[in-house]
Design a protein around this motif. Sequence first.
Motif, PDB file in Angstrom:
ATOM      1  N   ALA A  79     -12.349  11.148   3.870  1.00  0.00           N
ATOM      2  CA  ALA A  79     -10.891  11.177   3.701  1.00  0.00           C
ATOM      3  C   ALA A  79     -10.316  12.551   3.346  1.00  0.00           C
ATOM      4  O   ALA A  79      -9.148  12.821   3.597  1.00  0.00           O
TER       5      ALA A  79
ATOM      6  N   VAL B  80     -19.165   3.994  -3.512  1.00  0.00           N
ATOM      7  CA  VAL B  80     -18.278   4.150  -4.678  1.00  0.00           C
ATOM      8  C   VAL B  80     -18.830   3.337  -5.850  1.00  0.00           C
ATOM      9  O   VAL B  80     -18.925   3.831  -6.984  1.00  0.00           O
TER      10      VAL B  80
ATOM     11  N   LYS C 270      -6.605   6.975  -6.093  1.00  0.00           N
ATOM     12  CA  LYS C 270      -6.132   6.002  -7.094  1.00  0.00           C
ATOM     13  C   LYS C 270      -5.334   4.882  -6.419  1.00  0.00           C
ATOM     14  O   LYS C 270      -5.433   3.716  -6.795  1.00  0.00           O
TER      15      LYS C 270
ATOM     16  N   GLY D  48     -11.579   9.874   8.373  1.00  0.00           N
ATOM     17  CA  GLY D  48     -11.650   8.418   8.203  1.00  0.00           C
ATOM     18  C   GLY D  48     -12.370   8.152   6.901  1.00  0.00           C
ATOM     19  O   GLY D  48     -11.777   8.268   5.827  1.00  0.00           O
ATOM     20  N   SER D  49     -13.678   7.880   6.979  1.00  0.00           N
ATOM     21  CA  SER D  49     -14.473   7.755   5.747  1.00  0.00           C
ATOM     22  C   SER D  49     -14.430   9.070   4.964  1.00  0.00           C
ATOM     23  O   SER D  49     -14.361   9.073   3.732  1.00  0.00           O
TER      24      SER D  49
ATOM     25  N   ALA E  90     -11.865   1.772 -10.051  1.00  0.00           N
ATOM     26  CA  ALA E  90     -12.429   2.186  -8.758  1.00  0.00           C
ATOM     27  C   ALA E  90     -13.536   1.214  -8.367  1.00  0.00           C
ATOM     28  O   ALA E  90     -13.571   0.694  -7.253  1.00  0.00           O
TER      29      ALA E  90
ATOM     30  N   LEU F 124      -2.734   8.496   5.315  1.00  0.00           N
ATOM     31  CA  LEU F 124      -3.880   9.297   4.872  1.00  0.00           C
ATOM     32  C   LEU F 124      -4.766   9.637   6.081  1.00  0.00           C
ATOM     33  O   LEU F 124      -5.067  10.804   6.345  1.00  0.00           O
TER      34      LEU F 124
ATOM     35  N   LEU G 101       0.835  -1.217   0.000  1.00  0.00           N
ATOM     36  CA  LEU G 101       0.000   0.000   0.000  1.00  0.00           C
ATOM     37  C   LEU G 101       0.868   1.266   0.000  1.00  0.00           C
ATOM     38  O   LEU G 101       0.630   2.192  -0.776  1.00  0.00           O
TER      39      LEU G 101
ATOM     40  N   GLU H  42      -9.081   0.652   4.707  1.00  0.00           N
ATOM     41  CA  GLU H  42      -9.033   1.075   3.289  1.00  0.00           C
ATOM     42  C   GLU H  42     -10.443   1.390   2.791  1.00  0.00           C
ATOM     43  O   GLU H  42     -10.782   1.158   1.622  1.00  0.00           O
TER      44      GLU H  42
HETATM   45  N1  COS Z   1      -9.789   8.252  -8.692  1.00  0.00           N
HETATM   46  C1  COS Z   1      -9.515   9.490  -9.146  1.00  0.00           C
HETATM   47  N2  COS Z   1     -10.136  10.589  -8.691  1.00  0.00           N
HETATM   48  C2  COS Z   1     -11.083  10.426  -7.739  1.00  0.00           C
HETATM   49  C3  COS Z   1     -11.423   9.155  -7.231  1.00  0.00           C
HETATM   50  C4  COS Z   1     -10.746   8.042  -7.762  1.00  0.00           C
HETATM   51  N3  COS Z   1     -10.999   6.798  -7.330  1.00  0.00           N
HETATM   52  N4  COS Z   1     -12.400   9.310  -6.314  1.00  0.00           N
HETATM   53  C5  COS Z   1     -12.652  10.621  -6.240  1.00  0.00           C
HETATM   54  N5  COS Z   1     -11.864  11.291  -7.104  1.00  0.00           N
HETATM   55  C6  COS Z   1     -11.859  12.715  -7.385  1.00  0.00           C
HETATM   56  C7  COS Z   1     -13.224  13.125  -7.920  1.00  0.00           C
HETATM   57  O1  COS Z   1     -13.280  12.970  -9.315  1.00  0.00           O
HETATM   58  C8  COS Z   1     -13.303  14.565  -7.518  1.00  0.00           C
HETATM   59  O2  COS Z   1     -12.554  15.351  -8.405  1.00  0.00           O
HETATM   60  P1  COS Z   1     -13.164  16.720  -8.996  1.00  0.00           P
HETATM   61  O3  COS Z   1     -13.459  17.558  -7.804  1.00  0.00           O
HETATM   62  O4  COS Z   1     -12.071  17.233  -9.856  1.00  0.00           O
HETATM   63  O5  COS Z   1     -14.406  16.315  -9.730  1.00  0.00           O
HETATM   64  C9  COS Z   1     -12.570  14.589  -6.184  1.00  0.00           C
HETATM   65  O6  COS Z   1     -11.729  13.459  -6.177  1.00  0.00           O
HETATM   66  C10 COS Z   1     -13.498  14.546  -5.015  1.00  0.00           C
HETATM   67  O7  COS Z   1     -14.340  13.422  -5.148  1.00  0.00           O
HETATM   68  P2  COS Z   1     -15.641  13.225  -4.269  1.00  0.00           P
HETATM   69  O8  COS Z   1     -16.457  14.485  -4.317  1.00  0.00           O
HETATM   70  O9  COS Z   1     -16.275  11.953  -4.669  1.00  0.00           O
HETATM   71  O10 COS Z   1     -14.966  13.126  -2.803  1.00  0.00           O
HETATM   72  P3  COS Z   1     -15.615  12.914  -1.397  1.00  0.00           P
HETATM   73  O11 COS Z   1     -14.912  13.807  -0.444  1.00  0.00           O
HETATM   74  O12 COS Z   1     -17.098  12.930  -1.471  1.00  0.00           O
HETATM   75  O13 COS Z   1     -15.114  11.428  -0.993  1.00  0.00           O
HETATM   76  C11 COS Z   1     -15.130   9.040  -0.894  1.00  0.00           C
HETATM   77  C12 COS Z   1     -15.343  10.301  -1.729  1.00  0.00           C
HETATM   78  C13 COS Z   1     -16.130   8.888   0.237  1.00  0.00           C
HETATM   79  C14 COS Z   1     -15.273   7.886  -1.866  1.00  0.00           C
HETATM   80  C15 COS Z   1     -13.675   9.027  -0.330  1.00  0.00           C
HETATM   81  O14 COS Z   1     -13.556   9.994   0.683  1.00  0.00           O
HETATM   82  C16 COS Z   1     -13.259   7.694   0.246  1.00  0.00           C
HETATM   83  O15 COS Z   1     -12.807   6.818  -0.496  1.00  0.00           O
HETATM   84  N6  COS Z   1     -13.356   7.520   1.567  1.00  0.00           N
HETATM   85  C17 COS Z   1     -12.841   6.337   2.221  1.00  0.00           C
HETATM   86  C18 COS Z   1     -11.429   6.609   2.557  1.00  0.00           C
HETATM   87  C19 COS Z   1     -10.688   5.422   2.992  1.00  0.00           C
HETATM   88  O16 COS Z   1     -10.605   4.432   2.280  1.00  0.00           O
HETATM   89  N7  COS Z   1     -10.106   5.539   4.176  1.00  0.00           N
HETATM   90  C20 COS Z   1      -9.324   4.508   4.735  1.00  0.00           C
HETATM   91  C21 COS Z   1      -7.901   4.772   4.457  1.00  0.00           C
HETATM   92  S1  COS Z   1      -6.981   3.430   4.935  1.00  0.00           S
HETATM   93  S2  COS Z   1      -5.345   3.832   4.014  1.00  0.00           S
END
Ligand code: COS
Length: 388
Positions: free
Chosen positions: A133, A372, A236, A130-131, A313, A124, A92, A363
């Motif tokens: 992020a 997602v 990503k 957390g969620s 994704a 991160l 990771l 994650e």
């Molecule tokens: N790949 C590329 N870009 C991404 C992406 C992805 N998988 N997911 C989001 N983005 C981009 C979006 O396209 C958006 O860009 P623009 O503003 O230019 O359109 C931007 O990031 C924000 O996206 P979004 O509005 O969907 O963000 P949110 O703050 O609503 O969050 C979630 C989305 C909830 C999916 C995200 O916060 C998440 O994955 N949370 C879980 C985090 C996690 O896994 N935590 C544990 C970590 S353990 S290491």
Amino acid sequence: MHLLLSGELLEVKNLSRQIAEEKIKPVREEYDEQAKFPKEIMEYLAKSDLFRVFIPEEYDGMGLGITGMSIATEELSRVCAGIALGYAGTGLGTMPIILFGNEEQKKKYLPQIASGEKLAAFGLTEAEAGSDASNIKTVAKKDGDFYRITGTKQFITNGEVADIYVIIANVNPERGIRGLTAFIVEKGEKGFTFGKHENKMGIRASATVELVFDDCKVPKENILLSEGQGFKVAMKTLDYSRIGVGAQALGIAQGAYEESVNYASQRVQFGQKIITFQMIQNIIANMAIKIEAARSLTYISAKYVDGGGKDIARVGSMVKTFCSDVAMEVTTDAVQVFGGYGYIKEYPVEKMMRDAKITQIYEGTNQIQRLVIAQEIIKRGCEITDMY
Ligand code: COS
């Protein structure tokens, strides 16, 4: 006949299984009990070239990508998911460098990870991020050719044991998500220390530690991609690494299933081995069905991602969610098959059940994964058109 795995991948699978059986199984209980990080086992994995598996060939790796990493992680987790996490957590932490590092960064860091000389970690998560992020409070203030990082990262796998960290910090909090930036930070930098070590329910052999940054000076050359691209780097990275979490969960489920079949084949009640009872057969058949479905999804998805598939994704979230739910179901059923013996620490299935739980959480919780997946379906349609 092997439909999905080539010779090299099969070699990785066999080698990982052998190491898990010979080196990890005899000590897993001790490491779990004492919540001890398995430094010696990481050194053995390094000596066996397992860290080379997921590093591209140009940087001293074997170039076996997410598929190779997942297969090694699955096999190590089949015996102990906590010990396996020192390996998978390095995967990771390395992923953002593989995906977004420039030539200089890759040349500097990847060979050290490939040889196993250095472990990696990904920073991160924070107390309030957390969620959610993007709600990161750690800041990185520009200071000439440097940035000064201040803030605290929480629940970081491989914290303190890793040497190379990818940290997400905000260089411009007024810009919110568009200020987030990914930095490579090395252990030993002034202003970078370690805080609380978490005392966890499961994966106890894995180090989960707070990272504390207090005006830590990092050169601008350590930025991945560019300023303001940190959220993209993080998201990503998780798209890829979630397949590894799925593989970890799959390995846990496989281990619990094998333990259940072995136990049920020996345990006698009512004058018969309990595996002869149809209620037990029902449980075991369901375990087998779920595990084969989870394995097929994981291997195909890993190959898809390594082959340059576009819809990663959704795919990463599906693998992580499906496999972790399977792991929780299978390990809970394994404890049931063992009955009272399943509930005590003398048998491995209670540990497997504790270890499985985290795979539904870290994650990204499975609730977030389902969001997602749904968003991707709305954006891109019902089918993953380039997958099969
Ligand atoms: N790949 C590329 N870009 C991404 C992406 C992805 N998988 N997911 C989001 N983005 C981009 C979006 O396209 C958006 O860009 P623009 O503003 O230019 O359109 C931007 O990031 C924000 O996206 P979004 O509005 O969907 O963000 P949110 O703050 O609503 O969050 C979630 C989305 C909830 C999916 C995200 O916060 C998440 O994955 N949370 C879980 C985090 C996690 O896994 N935590 C544990 C970590 S353990 S290491």
